[in-house]
Design a protein around this motif. Structure first.
Motif, PDB file in Angstrom:
ATOM      1  N   ASN A 385       0.824  -1.366  -0.016  1.00  0.00           N
ATOM      2  CA  ASN A 385      -0.115  -0.120  -0.136  1.00  0.00           C
ATOM      3  C   ASN A 385       1.002   1.204  -0.044  1.00  0.00           C
ATOM      4  N   LEU A 386       0.985   1.762  -1.177  1.00  0.00           N
ATOM      5  CA  LEU A 386       1.965   2.839  -1.325  1.00  0.00           C
ATOM      6  C   LEU A 386       1.118   3.946  -0.917  1.00  0.00           C
ATOM      7  N   VAL A 387      -0.093   4.095  -1.252  1.00  0.00           N
ATOM      8  CA  VAL A 387      -1.039   5.278  -0.820  1.00  0.00           C
ATOM      9  C   VAL A 387      -0.621   5.895   0.519  1.00  0.00           C
ATOM     10  N   ALA A 388      -0.377   4.919   1.597  1.00  0.00           N
ATOM     11  CA  ALA A 388      -0.250   5.213   2.969  1.00  0.00           C
ATOM     12  C   ALA A 388       1.096   6.103   2.992  1.00  0.00           C
ATOM     13  N   LYS A 389       1.993   5.664   2.154  1.00  0.00           N
ATOM     14  CA  LYS A 389       3.663   6.316   2.226  1.00  0.00           C
ATOM     15  C   LYS A 389       3.539   7.521   1.356  1.00  0.00           C
ATOM     16  N   GLU A 390       2.574   7.725   0.337  1.00  0.00           N
ATOM     17  CA  GLU A 390       2.534   8.894  -0.529  1.00  0.00           C
ATOM     18  C   GLU A 390       1.887  10.036   0.221  1.00  0.00           C
ATOM     19  N   TYR A 391       0.973   9.622   1.318  1.00  0.00           N
ATOM     20  CA  TYR A 391       0.085  10.675   1.942  1.00  0.00           C
ATOM     21  C   TYR A 391       1.254  11.180   3.191  1.00  0.00           C
ATOM     22  N   VAL A 392       2.082  10.455   3.667  1.00  0.00           N
ATOM     23  CA  VAL A 392       2.986  10.736   4.684  1.00  0.00           C
ATOM     24  C   VAL A 392       4.190  11.685   4.025  1.00  0.00           C
ATOM     25  N   ALA A 393       4.602  11.061   2.814  1.00  0.00           N
ATOM     26  CA  ALA A 393       5.748  11.944   2.232  1.00  0.00           C
ATOM     27  C   ALA A 393       5.136  13.365   1.988  1.00  0.00           C
ATOM     28  N   SER A 394       3.616  13.430   1.563  1.00  0.00           N
ATOM     29  CA  SER A 394       3.193  14.749   1.039  1.00  0.00           C
ATOM     30  C   SER A 394       3.106  15.648   2.226  1.00  0.00           C
ATOM     31  N   ARG A 395       3.056  15.039   3.440  1.00  0.00           N
ATOM     32  CA  ARG A 395       2.389  16.285   4.673  1.00  0.00           C
ATOM     33  C   ARG A 395       3.790  16.675   5.107  1.00  0.00           C
ATOM     34  N   ILE A 396       4.299  17.937   4.434  1.00  0.00           N
ATOM     35  CA  ILE A 396       5.419  18.484   4.810  1.00  0.00           C
ATOM     36  C   ILE A 396       5.305  19.504   5.999  1.00  0.00           C
ATOM     37  N   ASP A 397       3.813  19.606   6.217  1.00  0.00           N
ATOM     38  CA  ASP A 397       3.356  20.381   7.400  1.00  0.00           C
ATOM     39  C   ASP A 397       3.380  19.685   8.602  1.00  0.00           C
ATOM     40  N   ASN A 398       3.751  18.261   8.835  1.00  0.00           N
ATOM     41  CA  ASN A 398       3.566  17.709   9.812  1.00  0.00           C
ATOM     42  C   ASN A 398       2.097  17.381  10.515  1.00  0.00           C
ATOM     43  N   ASP A 399       1.342  17.304   9.584  1.00  0.00           N
ATOM     44  CA  ASP A 399      -0.040  17.332   9.875  1.00  0.00           C
ATOM     45  C   ASP A 399      -0.822  16.145   9.338  1.00  0.00           C
ATOM     46  N   GLY A 400      -2.003  15.828   9.581  1.00  0.00           N
ATOM     47  CA  GLY A 400      -2.829  14.689   8.984  1.00  0.00           C
ATOM     48  C   GLY A 400      -2.581  13.440   9.876  1.00  0.00           C
ATOM     49  N   VAL A 401      -3.751  12.655   9.819  1.00  0.00           N
ATOM     50  CA  VAL A 401      -3.742  11.455  10.399  1.00  0.00           C
ATOM     51  C   VAL A 401      -3.891  10.266   9.673  1.00  0.00           C
ATOM     52  N   LEU A 402      -2.938   9.431   9.789  1.00  0.00           N
ATOM     53  CA  LEU A 402      -3.175   8.234   8.943  1.00  0.00           C
ATOM     54  C   LEU A 402      -3.741   6.724   9.557  1.00  0.00           C
TER      55      LEU A 402
END
Ligand code: F6P
Length: 504
Positions: A385-402
């Motif tokens: 599941n690369l989507v999970a990693k894409e989300y994390v890599a995109s969150r340069i603002d250190n925000d968002g919950v996976l």
């Protein structure tokens, strides 16, 4: 070598054909190796009955393999996606076993192997990708013992109790054992494979090393041949986990572009500025647990645990394998559920679920990731599941919950996500509420840790690690002590991951 090429056909044929690189991160990962080693990429263009001459795309030599309409039906839609896919994903859907599909699988694997044999210089490295091509390693080894052969399985390898249903279980394992190195996503997949080897063939395994006994006149010119502790001449095969990743720097870079950040803001506005945006991004596949996610969300709305005025779920479901019956049924089920939830809970100004049955370019995906407060990955079984990693890599603002299913390969690495068992609907609802209500400090703490992992273990590191295991021998993995030629020149090197259709 991969079933699909890293380029999509846009228009035209012959010399007038126009190709667009698929937006997959792996192309970027392999590009430096491909160029350095004069690599060739072998794969299918994705169109039945189409013949294309070899061509060059972005400096990479592409050799198309053509598939007839019947090959597509039997080898691709049939054996690959209606036999192996459901079987390897823990029979979430029932696999179909048809002898004519198997025959086509053997024939098409042979065609791919022949294309590699034609392209490969003496001592070349051939890197074969994914479940569509599991017989190729043995076909190559039988014909050309000088080759260095790697195989990477992008999807899970199931437990023996499930795998043993396959009528051709022995042939497939033998096919894979033609490789020098077999890569899996998870430790558990490698363990399942080693067990299948012991049960079906009786070969000895020591940790990640499998010993394939050789006949008297076998093994001449092969790499990794030795005499084992029992005095038997064996060829050793390394079978271990090499968890795949994404081009993390590219996602970071996109996320820092002002236009993409503005687009994220615009998405929020167009959705009516809800307090919370939850996001699901998947290929429309029954392994992704989309129904479980919708059920949990629908119950939260029904019980007023969340309010449509405050929340929207954006569900991107990119079209996939649309001629396979199970996929047709899944689409009907998902779309019925979405419209019921929208009918019951949407208001004129707020839509409960924004459902998009489309694929999007990477820029738009990054904008969606930046706009989403909560990312839902609820797969019932998923190689990585690369989507999970894409989300994390995109969150340069250190925000968002996976929110991440423990049945994904990614959950082995992304421990600071909210891990869920998607079959447990109450647990899934609790995790959604917890994600929605999580204080900013906790979100930042978790995201920082997740980002550290994804940025350090990116796809470039993955391909380099696999390539190293294939071409160098280290004492550490006990893959030494063999008759090894000097480091070979790579002539063929490929991959199978095409992001927008890809591992979602
Ligand atoms: O990794 C799983 C995989 O099947 C890849 O081999 C493939 O490229 C991708 O998912 C998308 O599937 P398909 O090629 O069948 O559209």
């Amino acid at each position: 070598m991969s079933n699909r090429l890293p380029v999509d056909h846009v228009s035209g044929d012959g010399d007038d054909a126009v190709w667009r690189p698929s937006p997959g991160g792996l192309v970027a990962a392999l590009e430096p190796i491909m160029k350095r080693e004069d690599g060739v990429w072998i794969g299918w263009v994705g169109i039945p009955d189409a013949e294309f001459e070899p061509f060059e795309a972005d400096g990479i030599d592409i050799r198309p393999v053509s598939l007839s309409a019947q090959d597509v039906e039997y080898y691709y839609e049939g054996f690959s996606n209606d036999t192996l896919w459901p079987l390897y994903h823990d029979v979430i859907a029932p696999p179909s076993f048809h002898r004519e599909w198997w025959d086509a699988y053997v024939q098409v694997n042979r065609r791919f192997a022949d294309a590699a044999l034609e392209a490969a210089a003496p001592g070349a490295v051939v890197w074969v990708h994914d479940y569509q091509l599991q017989l190729v390693p043995k076909m190559l080894r039988d014909a050309r013992p000088d080759l260095v052969i790697g195989f990477f399985d992008h999807i899970p390898f199931p437990a023996y109790g499930i795998y043993s249903q396959l009528p051709w279980r022995k042939q497939v394992v033998e096919g894979l054992l033609g490789a020098d190195v077999i890569g899996f996503q998870r430790l558990a997949d490698a363990g399942n494979f080693a067990r299948a080897v012991r049960r079906l063939l009786g070969h000895e395994t020591r940790g990640s090393v499998i010993e394939v006994p050789l006949g008297e006149d076998e093994g001449v010119g092969h790499r990794h041949v030795k005499t084992n502790r029992r005095g038997t001449r064996v060829r050793t095969v390394l079978a271990k986990q090499f968890p795949i990743s994404i081009d993390a720097a590219r996602y970071e870079e996109l996320a820092s572009q002002p236009e993409i950040q503005a687009r994220a803001q615009q998405i929020r506005e167009e959705l009516g500025n809800p307090k919370t945006i939850m996001l699901g991004v998947d290929r429309l596949d029954y392994t992704k647990g989309i129904g479980h996610r919708l059920k949990a969300y629908g119950e939260l709305l029904r019980d007023h645990a969340v309010d449509t005025d405050d929340i929207t779920l954006v569900q991107v479901a990119s079209p996939s394998r649309e001629r396979v019956e199970t996929y047709k049924q899944l689409r009907d089920e998902v779309e019925l559920t979405v419209s019921r939830i929208n009918g019951d809970y949407s208001t004129i100004s707020h839509t409960a679920i924004s459902y998009l049955h489309q694929g999007y370019p990477r820029e738009e995906m990054v904008a969606l990731y930046l706009a989403a407060d909560v990312m839902l990955v609820t797969a019932l079984r998923d190689g990585m599941n690369l989507v999970a990693k894409e989300y994390v890599a995109s969150r340069i603002d250190n925000d968002g919950v996976l929110v991440l299913s423990e049945f994904t390969g990614a959950s082995d690495e992304l421990k600071q996500a909210l891990l869920v068992n998607p079959h447990d609907i109450e647990g899934l609802k609790d995790a959604m509420v917890r994600a929605i209500e999580m204080p900013k400090r906790e979100r930042a703490r978790r995201m920082r840790a997740l980002r550290k992992r994804v940025l350090a273990y990116d796809v470039q590191r993955w391909s380099a690690t696999f390539f190293d295991a294939l071409t160098h021998v280290t004492a550490e993995d006990d893959f030494g002590d063999h008759e090894i030629a000097q480091r070979p020149k790579m002539a063929t090197d490929t991959h199978g991951q095409i992001h927008e259709r890809g591992d979602r």
